[in-house]
Scaffold this motif. Structure first.
Motif, PDB file in Angstrom:
ATOM      1  N   ALA A 180     -10.171   2.774   9.507  1.00 35.75           N
ATOM      2  CA  ALA A 180     -11.483   2.375  10.023  1.00 35.75           C
ATOM      3  C   ALA A 180     -12.027   1.127   9.336  1.00 35.75           C
ATOM      4  N   ASN A 181     -11.463   0.776   8.205  1.00 40.65           N
ATOM      5  CA  ASN A 181     -11.907  -0.399   7.462  1.00 40.65           C
ATOM      6  C   ASN A 181     -11.068  -1.600   7.886  1.00 40.65           C
ATOM      7  N   GLU A 182     -11.650  -2.462   8.692  1.00 45.42           N
ATOM      8  CA  GLU A 182     -10.917  -3.630   9.204  1.00 45.42           C
ATOM      9  C   GLU A 182     -10.558  -4.619   8.108  1.00 45.42           C
ATOM     10  N   GLU A 183     -11.241  -4.540   6.982  1.00 41.52           N
ATOM     11  CA  GLU A 183     -10.993  -5.463   5.884  1.00 41.52           C
ATOM     12  C   GLU A 183     -10.084  -4.874   4.812  1.00 41.52           C
ATOM     13  N   ASN A 184      -9.533  -3.686   5.044  1.00 42.58           N
ATOM     14  CA  ASN A 184      -8.741  -3.048   3.984  1.00 42.58           C
ATOM     15  C   ASN A 184      -7.541  -3.907   3.619  1.00 42.58           C
ATOM     16  N   GLU A 185      -7.262  -3.926   2.345  1.00 41.37           N
ATOM     17  CA  GLU A 185      -6.141  -4.699   1.810  1.00 41.37           C
ATOM     18  C   GLU A 185      -5.277  -3.820   0.917  1.00 41.37           C
ATOM     19  N   ILE A 186      -5.110  -2.571   1.274  1.00 39.30           N
ATOM     20  CA  ILE A 186      -4.299  -1.679   0.446  1.00 39.30           C
ATOM     21  C   ILE A 186      -2.844  -2.131   0.508  1.00 39.30           C
ATOM     22  N   THR A 187      -2.294  -2.447  -0.653  1.00 40.29           N
ATOM     23  CA  THR A 187      -0.909  -2.893  -0.742  1.00 40.29           C
ATOM     24  C   THR A 187       0.009  -1.784  -1.239  1.00 40.29           C
ATOM     25  N   ASP A 188      -0.502  -0.942  -2.126  1.00 41.45           N
ATOM     26  CA  ASP A 188       0.304   0.130  -2.712  1.00 41.45           C
ATOM     27  C   ASP A 188      -0.383   1.468  -2.463  1.00 41.45           C
ATOM     28  N   MET A 189       0.382   2.406  -1.911  1.00 38.36           N
ATOM     29  CA  MET A 189      -0.165   3.739  -1.665  1.00 38.36           C
ATOM     30  C   MET A 189       0.886   4.771  -2.061  1.00 38.36           C
TER      31      MET A 189
ATOM     32  N   ASN B  81       1.247  -1.086  19.864  1.00 36.68           N
ATOM     33  CA  ASN B  81       1.894  -0.438  18.723  1.00 36.68           C
ATOM     34  C   ASN B  81       1.761  -1.272  17.448  1.00 36.68           C
ATOM     35  N   GLU B  82       0.584  -1.834  17.246  1.00 37.08           N
ATOM     36  CA  GLU B  82       0.336  -2.668  16.085  1.00 37.08           C
ATOM     37  C   GLU B  82      -0.049  -1.806  14.890  1.00 37.08           C
ATOM     38  N   ILE B  83       0.462  -2.146  13.734  1.00 37.29           N
ATOM     39  CA  ILE B  83       0.151  -1.406  12.513  1.00 37.29           C
ATOM     40  C   ILE B  83      -1.204  -1.869  11.996  1.00 37.29           C
ATOM     41  N   LEU B  84      -2.082  -0.906  11.710  1.00 30.92           N
ATOM     42  CA  LEU B  84      -3.424  -1.220  11.268  1.00 30.92           C
ATOM     43  C   LEU B  84      -3.504  -1.438   9.765  1.00 30.92           C
ATOM     44  N   MET B  85      -2.422  -1.183   9.058  1.00 34.93           N
ATOM     45  CA  MET B  85      -2.375  -1.386   7.610  1.00 34.93           C
ATOM     46  C   MET B  85      -1.304  -2.410   7.292  1.00 34.93           C
ATOM     47  N   LYS B  86      -1.487  -3.618   7.744  1.00 36.59           N
ATOM     48  CA  LYS B  86      -0.450  -4.645   7.608  1.00 36.59           C
ATOM     49  C   LYS B  86      -0.191  -5.066   6.175  1.00 36.59           C
ATOM     50  N   SER B  87      -1.144  -4.887   5.288  1.00 38.56           N
ATOM     51  CA  SER B  87      -0.985  -5.339   3.903  1.00 38.56           C
ATOM     52  C   SER B  87      -0.126  -4.398   3.063  1.00 38.56           C
ATOM     53  N   LEU B  88       0.174  -3.209   3.559  1.00 36.10           N
ATOM     54  CA  LEU B  88       0.921  -2.208   2.787  1.00 36.10           C
ATOM     55  C   LEU B  88       2.344  -2.692   2.497  1.00 36.10           C
ATOM     56  N   THR B  89       2.684  -2.802   1.204  1.00 33.97           N
ATOM     57  CA  THR B  89       4.027  -3.218   0.808  1.00 33.97           C
ATOM     58  C   THR B  89       4.798  -2.099   0.123  1.00 33.97           C
ATOM     59  N   LEU B  90       4.090  -1.130  -0.474  1.00 30.40           N
ATOM     60  CA  LEU B  90       4.744  -0.014  -1.159  1.00 30.40           C
ATOM     61  C   LEU B  90       4.134   1.297  -0.677  1.00 30.40           C
ATOM     62  N   LEU B  91       5.005   2.204  -0.244  1.00 35.74           N
ATOM     63  CA  LEU B  91       4.580   3.548   0.146  1.00 35.74           C
ATOM     64  C   LEU B  91       5.488   4.537  -0.573  1.00 35.74           C
ATOM     65  N   ASP B  92       4.913   5.279  -1.500  1.00 39.94           N
ATOM     66  CA  ASP B  92       5.659   6.235  -2.311  1.00 39.94           C
ATOM     67  C   ASP B  92       5.253   7.650  -1.908  1.00 39.94           C
TER      68      ASP B  92
ATOM     69  N   GLU C 205      -0.466   8.451  14.544  1.00 39.04           N
ATOM     70  CA  GLU C 205      -1.729   8.701  15.233  1.00 39.04           C
ATOM     71  C   GLU C 205      -2.864   7.835  14.706  1.00 39.04           C
ATOM     72  N   VAL C 206      -2.895   7.608  13.422  1.00 37.33           N
ATOM     73  CA  VAL C 206      -4.042   6.942  12.807  1.00 37.33           C
ATOM     74  C   VAL C 206      -3.772   5.467  12.521  1.00 37.33           C
ATOM     75  N   LEU C 207      -2.586   5.133  12.063  1.00 35.74           N
ATOM     76  CA  LEU C 207      -2.333   3.779  11.576  1.00 35.74           C
ATOM     77  C   LEU C 207      -1.558   2.870  12.514  1.00 35.74           C
ATOM     78  N   VAL C 208      -1.098   3.386  13.649  1.00 38.99           N
ATOM     79  CA  VAL C 208      -0.403   2.544  14.622  1.00 38.99           C
ATOM     80  C   VAL C 208      -1.215   2.585  15.909  1.00 38.99           C
ATOM     81  N   SER C 209      -1.603   1.406  16.401  1.00 37.33           N
ATOM     82  CA  SER C 209      -2.415   1.351  17.612  1.00 37.33           C
ATOM     83  C   SER C 209      -1.605   1.863  18.802  1.00 37.33           C
ATOM     84  N   PRO C 210      -2.284   2.351  19.848  1.00 36.13           N
ATOM     85  CA  PRO C 210      -1.578   2.914  21.000  1.00 36.13           C
ATOM     86  C   PRO C 210      -0.755   1.867  21.759  1.00 36.13           C
ATOM     87  N   PRO C 211       0.243   2.336  22.538  1.00 34.80           N
ATOM     88  CA  PRO C 211       1.040   1.414  23.348  1.00 34.80           C
ATOM     89  C   PRO C 211       0.129   0.680  24.333  1.00 34.80           C
TER      90      PRO C 211
END
Length: 189
Positions: free
Chosen positions: A103-112, A138-149, A129-135
């Motif tokens: 919901a935060n259009e300005e989010n810059e989360i890189t590591d989660m 199919n755009e990812i809403l968290m584009k800044s994410l570089t690490l997902l552990d 459901e939450v982070l990929v826009s519908p067909p």
């Protein structure tokens, strides 16, 4: 009495008051916090413009805390790292946290990181459901994410397939950690 700590600080569950407005604090680590304490912490997060890294260790994240996390992450565009370790989160609460980020259009989360947090295939479905826009986008809403552990959870083949969508559509994800899960041959294709 407000807590005064060096710029990289840690707060234990015995701390009763948090001064979350001090501009020199950029890293916040909370250990052993319970639902009501975390609820108060994340209510301040939306107003804070300094804390870039949040680490939760061995916390009891209940319904109220997950709702506060959702709102705090929705209102705060400064947090770039969200690390949750050894805390029971589960699918429903995980979805709320993702909703706050999306919901935060300005989010810059890189590591989660959500390590040993009782996440499963259903939890991973919420990424779609939450982070990929519908067909058809199919755009990812968290584009800044570089690490997902996500290691040491209960993610299986279906969860791995759900996560595969994060690897396309303009994603910057360069490191996806899934060790010690239940992913078999089907999930690795």
């Amino acid at each position: 009495m407000a807590i005064r700590r060096p710029p990289s600080w840690s707060i234990s569950a015995t701390s009763k008051r948090i001064e979350f407005d001090d501009s020199k604090y950029t890293n916040a680590e909370f250990r052993g916090y319970r639902d009501d304490d975390l609820t108060r912490v994340f209510k301040f997060l939306g107003k804070n413009t300094n804390v870039e890294t949040i680490k939760l260790r061995s916390c009891k994240i209940g319904d109220e805390a997950s709702r506060s996390m959702r709102q705090g992450l929705c209102d705060n565009a400064v947090v770039s790292e969200l690390m949750v370790y050894d805390s029971v989160v589960g699918p429903r609460k995980f979805k709320r946290i993702l909703q706050g980020i999306a919901a935060n259009e300005e989010n810059e989360i890189t590591d989660m990181s959500f390590v040993n947090c009782d996440l499963d295939d259903r939890s991973m479905r919420f990424f779609d459901e939450v982070l990929v826009s519908p067909p058809p986008d199919n755009e990812i809403l968290m584009k800044s994410l570089t690490l997902l552990d996500l290691h040491n959870n209960k993610i299986g083949d279906r969860g791995a397939v759900s996560l595969s969508y994060l690897l396309g559509a303009g994603s910057l994800l360069s490191k996806l950690l899934l060790s010690s899960n239940r992913i078999g041959n089907l999930g690795t294709k």
